[in-house]
Design an enzyme around this catalytic site. Sequence first.
Site, PDB file in Angstrom:
ATOM      1  N   GLU A 224      53.981  39.052  43.506  1.00 29.42           N
ATOM      2  CA  GLU A 224      54.553  38.485  42.281  1.00 29.42           C
ATOM      3  C   GLU A 224      54.075  37.051  42.185  1.00 29.42           C
ATOM      4  OE1 GLU A 224      58.164  36.189  40.794  1.00 29.42           O
ATOM      5  OE2 GLU A 224      58.903  37.929  41.912  1.00 29.42           O
ATOM      6  N   CYS A 261      60.806  31.882  38.849  1.00 32.07           N
ATOM      7  CA  CYS A 261      59.664  32.594  38.293  1.00 32.07           C
ATOM      8  C   CYS A 261      59.918  33.080  36.881  1.00 32.07           C
ATOM      9  CB  CYS A 261      59.299  33.764  39.191  1.00 32.07           C
ATOM     10  SG  CYS A 261      60.690  34.850  39.579  1.00 32.07           S
TER      11      CYS A 261
END
Length: 494
Positions: A224, A261
């Site tokens: 990720e 994020c």
Amino acid sequence: MTPELETIAANAAAAAQPFADTNPRDRARALVAVADAIEANADALVPIAMAETGLAEARLRGELRRTAVQLRLFAEAVADGAYLDVRIDAADPEFALGPRADVRRYLVPLGPVVNFAASNFPFAFSVAGGDTASALAAGCPVILKGHPGHPELTGRTAAIVAEALAAAGMPDGVFQVVMGQEEGVSILQDPRVKAGSFTGSIPAGQFLAGIAAAREVPIPFFGELGSLNPVFVTEGALAERTDEIVSGFVTSVSGSAGQLCTKPGFVFAPTGHGLDQGIADAAASVAPHRLLNPRIAEGYVARREAVLASAGVRAIAEGRVEIDGAGQGWVTPTIVAVSLDDLVAARATLLEESFGPLAVVVEVPPSTDLAALVPTLLDGNLTATVHAAAGEATPELRSLVRVLTEHAGRVLFGGWPTGVAVTPAMQHGGPWPATTNDSSTSVGTAAITRFLRPVAYQGAPEELLPEPLQTANPWGVPQAVSPAGESTGWGANL
């Protein structure tokens, strides 16, 4: 490879088959034991995390609770057994395409997994976080590469996890820790390692994914990486709830100093939106927050200066940055505005993720075709958000939503992307560069599939079948059975 790493790799490999063979309910009880142990040690762990990361106590206690919850959620999924996706096609001599053999298929663990811990979630994406939990749930030994941003917390948490797993009867070598960049790369290259997972920057994730792909036998790698998390606000939404949008936006940008994020990096709003004063007032009320470490502070300062110096950028809330003698940064939100034309002209500078409390309001002229605009500006993202008025469903808005599904793993309506719920349906992943592999998620029970692969047995005698595929079904897992005579041919049931 050093003798220590050799021992770790050998231990993980030796544990792989015994761990894969554990009854799912025993594995589930082990995950619950880890969750219980982490919560029981919260008062010792949270102060260490506060000192090493600068994150607030309330945030960290909530994150520790989330870590325990997701461990228990994976335990429930494992105990249920549906994750094995057992499919049984009984032998059928009268099958439409000719005699069909008995075929039985399920998912098996890949083997040892290297999990590279994240800096910004020292509990939920670190030692006992989602990647570790999902790999253990799948039946894969975990080699955790600890993050240098919280080494003491890593050691203390790892000891708690290892002790809980051992007390629950799990095999030796099922959970181990390595520290250091070279050590992490070395263990990822070891042929006994069968998969990797990572949460962090695009350059680091791309580097590690390249290593995984370049091995003599390539392995799956789920990284990720970066995300702009665009937000689109219609005129109808502004007319309906301007104050709510402003408050939610600033809160989402500034939470944990923007080191998330899913922080919304770009908000596309109609020209003449009238949001400046509200945003400035809300941002002014945000107290300074420490960034995670000096390296992140240095990167944030450079990124902020580049954005503020870009042609056409107007500061709505300029924010503050204070760097102490140790290089630690203390910041408040910086929010700027830019016209769509200036964004396009300066896209090489502006269209990047800013890791910290910085966001850009993009002022979009009336009648702009947003659905056509998105592919020209945006790569893959973890999230995309739409704020529209109640009942607003114009053809233009429908087209935008359709395009956003091609560019994001999660599309939100009327909310903000920070605060990712740990649920079975959650999707936390997206097209490159949000992730290196847009086939799964790193949050929610679907994350377990990253560490499993399908195997089918054809014509096998019962005594040689693994427990989940046996007709007696000793593990009591769900089995999707297609008995003989059920299928009469293509299209028969249409």
